[in-house]
Scaffold this motif. Structure first.
Motif: not given
Length: 79
Positions: A2-13, A44-48, A50-61
């Motif tokens: 989920y970290l990739g889409p967070a950065f992608l949507f932040a770039a769109f925002a 920006a809301l979609i990016s946030l 997605s970032l929250a979902r990444s913090i919850e589930l991705d193993p990179v944290w």
């Protein structure tokens, strides 16, 4: 994952951001500025979210057990 889409949507925002938008009265806004800011808020809301979902589930944290397991394996430590 989920970290990739967070950065992608932040770039769109960032493409739709209008500097000084909050200082502009609503009556002076053009339709183009209003649509641009609405798109900024949506992306920006979609990016946030997605970032929250990444913090919850991705193993990179660092606080995730999967991260600690991989780091222990890389550093040669055993549990």
């Amino acid at each position: 994952m989920y970290l990739g889409p967070a950065f992608l949507f932040a770039a769109f925002a960032s493409l739709f951001y209008i500097p000084g938008f909050l200082d502009t009265p609503l009556g002076i806004l053009t339709p183009r500025q209003l649509v641009s800011q609405l798109l900024f808020f949506v992306f920006a809301l979609i990016s946030l979210a997605s970032l929250a979902r990444s913090i919850e589930l991705d193993p990179v944290w660092p606080w995730r057990p999967e991260f600690r397991r991989v780091m222990n394996w890389l550093l040669g430590r055993t549990q």
